[in-house]
Design a protein around this motif. Structure first.
Motif, PDB file in Angstrom:
ATOM      1  N   LEU A   1      -8.082 -91.375  50.107  1.00 20.70           N
ATOM      2  CA  LEU A   1      -8.241 -91.656  48.685  1.00 20.70           C
ATOM      3  C   LEU A   1      -7.227 -90.817  47.827  1.00 20.70           C
ATOM      4  O   LEU A   1      -6.436 -89.930  48.517  1.00 20.70           O
ATOM      5  N   LEU A   2      -6.772 -91.452  46.650  1.00 22.55           N
ATOM      6  CA  LEU A   2      -5.851 -90.695  45.851  1.00 22.55           C
ATOM      7  C   LEU A   2      -6.747 -89.505  45.248  1.00 22.55           C
ATOM      8  O   LEU A   2      -7.751 -89.652  44.621  1.00 22.55           O
ATOM      9  N   ARG A   3      -6.268 -88.430  45.252  1.00 24.41           N
ATOM     10  CA  ARG A   3      -7.041 -87.146  44.968  1.00 24.41           C
ATOM     11  C   ARG A   3      -7.397 -87.544  43.417  1.00 24.41           C
ATOM     12  O   ARG A   3      -6.485 -87.837  42.457  1.00 24.41           O
ATOM     13  N   THR A   4      -8.674 -87.167  43.337  1.00 24.45           N
ATOM     14  CA  THR A   4      -9.022 -87.345  41.818  1.00 24.45           C
ATOM     15  C   THR A   4      -9.157 -86.133  40.756  1.00 24.45           C
ATOM     16  O   THR A   4      -9.325 -86.182  39.748  1.00 24.45           O
ATOM     17  N   HIS A   5      -8.640 -84.956  41.490  1.00 20.49           N
ATOM     18  CA  HIS A   5      -8.413 -83.868  40.914  1.00 20.49           C
ATOM     19  C   HIS A   5      -7.612 -82.852  41.657  1.00 20.49           C
ATOM     20  O   HIS A   5      -7.327 -83.362  42.726  1.00 20.49           O
ATOM     21  N   THR A   6      -7.193 -81.671  41.305  1.00 21.18           N
ATOM     22  CA  THR A   6      -6.328 -80.902  42.034  1.00 21.18           C
ATOM     23  C   THR A   6      -7.386 -79.808  42.761  1.00 21.18           C
ATOM     24  O   THR A   6      -6.765 -78.817  43.603  1.00 21.18           O
ATOM     25  N   SER A   7      -8.631 -79.599  42.526  1.00 19.65           N
ATOM     26  CA  SER A   7      -9.277 -78.784  43.221  1.00 19.65           C
ATOM     27  C   SER A   7      -9.329 -78.905  44.626  1.00 19.65           C
ATOM     28  O   SER A   7      -9.624 -77.907  45.389  1.00 19.65           O
ATOM     29  N   PRO A   8      -9.234 -79.871  45.526  1.00 22.61           N
ATOM     30  CA  PRO A   8      -9.119 -79.881  46.792  1.00 22.61           C
ATOM     31  C   PRO A   8      -8.034 -78.857  47.431  1.00 22.61           C
ATOM     32  O   PRO A   8      -8.307 -78.203  48.403  1.00 22.61           O
TER      33      PRO A   8
ATOM     34  N   ILE B   1      -4.379 -93.391  34.009  1.00 19.50           N
ATOM     35  CA  ILE B   1      -5.004 -93.656  35.312  1.00 19.50           C
ATOM     36  C   ILE B   1      -4.430 -92.708  36.257  1.00 19.50           C
ATOM     37  O   ILE B   1      -4.919 -92.139  37.252  1.00 19.50           O
ATOM     38  N   ASN B   2      -3.354 -91.933  36.018  1.00 14.01           N
ATOM     39  CA  ASN B   2      -2.762 -90.729  36.595  1.00 14.01           C
ATOM     40  C   ASN B   2      -2.252 -89.971  35.714  1.00 14.01           C
ATOM     41  O   ASN B   2      -1.736 -90.261  34.752  1.00 14.01           O
ATOM     42  N   PHE B   3      -2.486 -88.369  35.796  1.00 13.88           N
ATOM     43  CA  PHE B   3      -2.113 -87.472  35.173  1.00 13.88           C
ATOM     44  C   PHE B   3      -2.038 -86.179  35.852  1.00 13.88           C
ATOM     45  O   PHE B   3      -1.961 -86.169  37.121  1.00 13.88           O
ATOM     46  N   TYR B   4      -1.780 -85.129  35.082  1.00 12.91           N
ATOM     47  CA  TYR B   4      -1.462 -83.946  35.892  1.00 12.91           C
ATOM     48  C   TYR B   4      -2.505 -82.765  35.359  1.00 12.91           C
ATOM     49  O   TYR B   4      -3.102 -82.771  34.159  1.00 12.91           O
ATOM     50  N   GLN B   5      -2.643 -82.088  36.304  1.00 11.07           N
ATOM     51  CA  GLN B   5      -3.807 -80.930  36.230  1.00 11.07           C
ATOM     52  C   GLN B   5      -2.967 -79.687  36.559  1.00 11.07           C
ATOM     53  O   GLN B   5      -2.376 -79.765  37.434  1.00 11.07           O
ATOM     54  N   VAL B   6      -3.289 -78.438  35.949  1.00 11.21           N
ATOM     55  CA  VAL B   6      -3.029 -77.155  36.297  1.00 11.21           C
ATOM     56  C   VAL B   6      -4.358 -76.485  36.724  1.00 11.21           C
ATOM     57  O   VAL B   6      -5.106 -76.602  36.227  1.00 11.21           O
TER      58      VAL B   6
ATOM     59  N   ARG C   1     -20.333 -87.836  42.503  1.00 11.68           N
ATOM     60  CA  ARG C   1     -19.266 -88.340  42.724  1.00 11.68           C
ATOM     61  C   ARG C   1     -18.700 -89.326  41.627  1.00 11.68           C
ATOM     62  O   ARG C   1     -17.693 -89.585  41.413  1.00 11.68           O
ATOM     63  N   ASP C   2     -19.871 -89.788  40.752  1.00 10.14           N
ATOM     64  CA  ASP C   2     -19.570 -90.775  39.752  1.00 10.14           C
ATOM     65  C   ASP C   2     -18.681 -90.226  38.762  1.00 10.14           C
ATOM     66  O   ASP C   2     -18.065 -90.897  37.814  1.00 10.14           O
ATOM     67  N   MET C   3     -18.355 -88.809  38.624  1.00  7.34           N
ATOM     68  CA  MET C   3     -17.714 -88.269  37.594  1.00  7.34           C
ATOM     69  C   MET C   3     -16.169 -88.452  37.872  1.00  7.34           C
ATOM     70  O   MET C   3     -15.437 -88.250  37.067  1.00  7.34           O
TER      71      MET C   3
ATOM     72  N   GLU D   1      -9.729 -95.423  35.875  1.00  9.50           N
ATOM     73  CA  GLU D   1     -10.385 -95.426  34.526  1.00  9.50           C
ATOM     74  C   GLU D   1      -9.397 -96.417  33.691  1.00  9.50           C
ATOM     75  O   GLU D   1      -8.510 -96.624  33.959  1.00  9.50           O
ATOM     76  N   ALA D   2     -10.163 -96.679  32.445  1.00  5.83           N
ATOM     77  CA  ALA D   2      -9.714 -97.402  31.443  1.00  5.83           C
ATOM     78  C   ALA D   2      -8.834 -96.339  30.699  1.00  5.83           C
ATOM     79  O   ALA D   2      -8.991 -95.269  30.428  1.00  5.83           O
ATOM     80  N   THR D   3      -7.535 -97.159  30.069  1.00 10.98           N
ATOM     81  CA  THR D   3      -6.549 -96.206  29.403  1.00 10.98           C
ATOM     82  C   THR D   3      -6.540 -96.235  28.082  1.00 10.98           C
ATOM     83  O   THR D   3      -7.087 -97.513  27.585  1.00 10.98           O
TER      84      THR D   3
END
Ligand code: PHE
Length: 340
Positions: free
Chosen positions: A167-174, A207-212, A151-153, A199-201
């Motif tokens: 939580l705010l989703r940390t990836h789009t995998s859900p 701290i927020n971005f997009y994934q496909v 989970r630390d990843m 995370e530090a920028t």
């Protein structure tokens, strides 16, 4: 009762009127209900008979006469007023037009649409999922149990809610899980969505971005299928052959897992701040879907296999448009945005 004098005064007043409101005042003074001539006509009764006939005649003639010149003068003033208005409203149709600024799409949107288009031609359905998630979809169902160091990843933004941990989703995998719950294989799905990490920028982290996120599940799927699809995608997205490398990696929800790097197009592989001087840019996390994750979704891993991947849309955008700082994408700075 000097009708002649009244006539002269009225004529001179009408002549002096410069515009319609002034002419109206003159009309009121002589011909309206309380006008001088009207009052004369009304007081005829009080006169002796002979005088009444005479004055009556003269006054009625004068009334008709004045009405006539009022009308003429009125028409003239009206025309004059219209000419003035026309002059004021005149439009120079030969003058050059003012350029209206049209809006345009953000580079991330342009990239998102391009990615979706490419995957759609390869049979992937584009779907969406929520940005606010619960622990089950973001972690547990992806084979990341509570208190597991994996989970630390994902440094997570937790929401201050009551009993339910959100939580705010940390990836789009859900979204993979949500989709598999409702759809039976064969599956080809794609999500382009926003995610959040505590995370530090710097020039390549936000701290927020997009994934496909992509997922393909079928009866006979191997890592070779994945590599072919990703290579095809990158070549089409960048409109030229792209060198990639697969590195072994770890994700709790895939086994085996790999990371895919591509040559940094900003420095052409020479090394720059965006690729941390390595010439390679970490672009995609991927792997073969972990049997546990298939089981959680009610699928028998003996029959079904698949691959999943998560590409950084921001990094794709940066490579495509040669943007050297991810923070520019969220700055709203028009000097930057107007270049697209
Ligand atoms: N969800 C992973 C991440 O955000 C990426 C990934 C997606 C890895 C799908 C494997 C499979 O880091």
């Amino acid at each position: 009762m000097d009708i002649k004098a009244l006539k002269n005064r009225a004529i001179s007043d009408i002549a002096k009127a410069k515009d319609l409101p002034e002419l109206n005042l003159v009309f009121k003074k002589y011909l309206d209900k309380q006008g001088e001539l009207t009052l004369i006509l009304r007081s005829l009764e009080e006169l002796p008979k002979l005088r009444r006939i005479q004055v009556g005649q003269e006054a009625n003639q004068l009334k008709a006469y004045l009405r006539d010149i009022f009308d003429k003068k009125g028409a003239g003033l009206k025309e004059k007023a219209m000419k003035v208005a026309e002059k004021k409203e005149w439009i120079d149709i030969t003058a050059p037009g003012k350029k209206i600024l049209a809006g345009h799409l953000h580079p991330l949107t342009l990239a998102k649409r391009k990615v979706e288009e490419i995957f759609q031609t390869m049979g992937f359905s584009v779907i969406e999922g929520p940005e606010i998630e619960n622990e089950w979809y973001n972690f547990d169902a992806l084979n990341i149990p509570k208190d597991h160091p994996a989970r630390d990843m994902w440094d997570t933004f937790w929401l201050k809610t009551g009993r339910k941990k959100l939580l705010l989703r940390t990836h789009t995998s859900p979204v993979q899980i949500r989709y598999r719950e409702k759809n039976q294989p064969p599956i080809r799905m794609l999500v382009t969505g926003r995610l959040f990490r505590h995370e530090a920028t710097d020039s390549s982290h936000e701290i927020n971005f997009y994934q496909v996120e992509g997922l393909m599940v079928d009866k006979d799927i191997s890592a070779a299928n994945f590599k072919a699809i990703i290579q095809e995608f990158l070549n089409r997205f960048f409109e030229k052959p792209i060198s990639i490398r697969l590195r072994p990696s770890f994700f709790p929800f895939t086994e085996p897992s790999f990371e895919i790097d591509m040559t940094c197009l900003i420095c052409q592989g020479k090394g720059c701040s965006v690729c941390s001087k390595t010439g390679w840019l970490e672009m995609i996390g991927a792997g073969m879907v972990h049997p546990n994750v298939l089981k959680y979704a009610g699928l028998n891993p003996k029959f079904w296999q698949g691959f999943a991947f998560g590409v950084g849309l921001d990094r794709l955008t940066m490579m495509k448009y040669k943007i050297n700082d991810i923070r520019l994408l969220y700055s709203g700075d028009l000097r930057f945005l107007n270049q697209f």
